[in-house]
Motif scaffolding. Structure first.
Motif, short mmCIF file in Angstrom:
data_model
loop_
_atom_site.label_atom_id
_atom_site.label_comp_id
_atom_site.label_asym_id
_atom_site.label_seq_id
_atom_site.Cartn_x
_atom_site.Cartn_y
_atom_site.Cartn_z
N ASP A 50 -8.08 -52.24 -49.17
CA ASP A 50 -6.89 -51.78 -48.20
C ASP A 50 -5.67 -51.58 -49.25
O ASP A 50 -4.85 -52.54 -49.29
CB ASP A 50 -6.40 -53.02 -47.43
N ASN A 108 -2.14 -46.97 -44.84
CA ASN A 108 -1.52 -46.70 -43.78
C ASN A 108 -0.04 -46.08 -44.34
O ASN A 108 0.16 -45.99 -45.36
CB ASN A 108 -1.50 -47.95 -42.93
N ARG A 135 -1.98 -60.44 -38.35
CA ARG A 135 -0.66 -60.38 -37.34
C ARG A 135 -0.89 -60.97 -36.28
O ARG A 135 0.12 -61.66 -35.69
CB ARG A 135 -0.18 -58.83 -37.39
N SER A 192 -5.91 -56.40 -41.64
CA SER A 192 -4.76 -57.47 -41.79
C SER A 192 -5.44 -58.65 -42.05
O SER A 192 -5.43 -59.58 -41.62
CB SER A 192 -4.17 -57.81 -40.35
O1 G3P Z 1 -3.85 -51.43 -43.41
C1 G3P Z 1 -4.14 -51.96 -42.17
C2 G3P Z 1 -4.00 -53.63 -42.22
O2 G3P Z 1 -4.87 -54.04 -43.07
C3 G3P Z 1 -2.56 -54.07 -42.61
O3 G3P Z 1 -2.35 -55.28 -42.98
O4 G3P Z 1 -1.12 -57.49 -43.81
O5 G3P Z 1 -0.02 -55.27 -43.10
O6 G3P Z 1 -1.09 -56.60 -41.45
P1 G3P Z 1 -1.11 -56.05 -42.69
#
Ligand code: G3P
Length: 216
Positions: free
Chosen positions: A6, A28, A132, A164
């Motif tokens: 990630d 992202n 989250r 996440s």
């Molecule tokens: O990239 C998607 C997700 O893994 C983001 O994680 O830690 O920003 O909630 P986070």
């Protein structure tokens, strides 16, 4: 279980690939913005660094514009998987893009029914965010377990990509749910491999071996 990194940081991606653990990458808009570099250049370099799915997210919020951006992202490299958020427009875009043979990772999923909707719209990956939810005191993994069970009940081909993740325990719990993929931040990937007893044990083996004055 597949591990995706990630991250949009090339050095992290390359290091994780060198460990033999990385099966893909998820980015992202926040991770790409952090690089301070043109997104297409970063995505091309990531696709050159790993032979696996690389998720890149649209930033438009209206379905038609999401589809335009998704097709543009998909043209960067055959391994690019287009990320769409779980909104009504995101579902419309997912249906249209997947009908064109473009793989979609539906992201920002926070409930089993959102995940079921993404699978019904042809998502290749469905990304429930557990960290989250935990931040709000909810049990993110209970939601993932429900989603895995629901998709299995109806034999949807969509893969659950748990996202996440904030700790090795998160990765462990993701694996226990039977989810196909965990997308793991680089620091967590390193943390989950290290154990103090391994370091202590290796030090003792080597100390005892060195006393023998032998070489292999
Ligand atoms: O990239 C998607 C997700 O893994 C983001 O994680 O830690 O920003 O909630 P986070």
């Amino acid at each position: 279980m597949k591990f995706f990194v990630d991250s949009a940081d090339l050095s992290e991606v390359r290091e994780a690939v060198s460990w033999g653990l990385a099966d893909g990458v998820t980015t992202n808009p926040s991770l790409l913005a952090k690089t301070g570099r043109p997104y297409a250049e970063v995505l091309r370099e990531i696709c050159a660094a790993i032979d696996g799915p690389v998720s890149a997210e649209v930033v438009a919020t209206e379905a038609a514009a999401m589809c335009e951006e998704g097709q543009k992202l998909a043209q960067i490299h055959p391994n690019v998987v287009v990320k769409c958020p779980l909104t009504i427009d995101g579902l419309k875009a997912t249906k249209a893009l997947s009908a064109r043979g473009i793989r979609v990772n539906v992201t920002l999923v926070f409930s089993p029914l959102q995940g079921l909707a993404a699978a019904k719209c042809g998502a290749t990956y469905v990304s429930p965010f557990v960290g989250r939810l935990d931040d709000l005191g909810h049990d993110g993994f209970a939601m993932v377990e429900q989603l895995v069970r629901i998709l299995r009940n109806y034999a949807y081909p969509s893969q659950v990509l748990v996202a996440s993740l904030r700790s090795p325990n998160h990765v462990l719990r993701a694996a226990e749910t039977g989810a196909q993929v965990a997308t793991v931040p680089f620091n967590v990937m390193r943390q989950m491999l290290e154990h103090p007893l391994t370091a202590i044990g290796l030090e003792r083996f080597l100390a005892d071996w060195h006393k023998t004055k032998q070489k292999i």
